[in-house]
Design a protein around this motif. Structure first.
Motif: not given
Length: 248
Positions: A31-40, A64-72, A207-209, A216-219
């Motif tokens: 929901v958040l990704s669809v809303v954030g992407t369409l809004w943006g 970019a942000m989450l690529s670093m967050g996942v590695y952390a 919203l997209n972040i 990522i958490g679900a996957l």
């Protein structure tokens, strides 16, 4: 801390936790990704300098942000796994690495697409871009190293160490725009007291972040469940679970 972690040292408990969390992460993420992407992409105002080409920010920045967050997160899991000898942490690293690699690829690809109209080239050996590319190689290294060992306990320890060593690249990625003269722009939303972006553009990005983070958490939950089943195939509880699923 050990009292909180102790139950999840058991793979059965971790599997059950992932199953409970999965739907609560997946559906809000969608929901958040669809809303954030369409809004943006459709409703955010056009940037006065970059025009509509700036809209790729709604995919690039979360990636970019989450690529670093996942590695952390992998580094934290590696530390916990090595100190408290919790092997589910090693499995979680193996589950997260491909997801983080995809996020890093998205960041690099969208950055190249954005860079072409802005810089006139798809790629430059800019400090930020180069350190992000190194992050992709670190992810691929973790994946390859984990697969190279037949003994998955030793594989887990190896990737835990690699994750801890590679975490030094994260501050390099973040501060590269300040330490070196680069083409990449500086911080925008991370300046919380005075972000360099209009609120009309900022909210769909946030919203997209959040949506990408939940995805990522679900996957990761689903991949960790698969890793546990693969590793624990001969355990009685797994046999019982599989028999129960087969009877449905």
């Amino acid at each position: 801390m050990w009292k909180w972690l102790h139950p999840y040292a058991k793979t059965e408990e971790t599997y059950a936790l992932c199953g409970r969390l999965y739907p609560w992460l997946l559906w809000p993420a969608i929901v958040l990704s669809v809303v954030g992407t369409l809004w943006g992409l459709a409703f955010a105002p056009t940037d006065y300098q970059q025009g509509d080409s700036f809209r790729i920010i709604y995919i690039h920045v979360p990636g970019a942000m989450l690529s670093m967050g996942v590695y952390a997160g992998m580094a934290i899991l590696g530390f916990i796994g090595l100190v408290w000898q919790i092997r589910t942490c090693y499995m979680a690293i193996a589950a997260l690495a491909p997801v983080g690699a995809v996020m890093t690829f998205i960041a690099l690809f969208t950055g190249a697409v954005w860079g072409k109209p802005m810089w006139g080239t798809w790629w430059v050996w800019d400090a930020r871009l180069t350190s992000e590319l190194i992050l992709l190689f670190l992810y691929l290294g973790v994946i390859a190293l984990y697969g190279a060992f037949d003994d998955k306990i030793q594989a887990g320890k190896a990737v835990a160490v690699m994750s801890l060593v590679g975490v030094i690249n994260l501050p390099i990625i973040h501060y590269s725009v300040y330490w070196w003269n680069t083409l990449h722009q500086g911080a925008t939303i991370s300046k919380f007291d005075n972000p360099s972006i209009s609120s009309d553009m900022l909210w769909p990005l946030l919203l997209n972040i959040l949506g990408f983070g939940l995805l990522i958490g679900a996957l990761a939950c689903r991949r960790l469940q698969n890793e546990i089943l693969t590793r624990e195939m001969r355990r009685p509880w797994v046999q019982t679970l599989l028999l129960g699923e087969g009877a449905k």
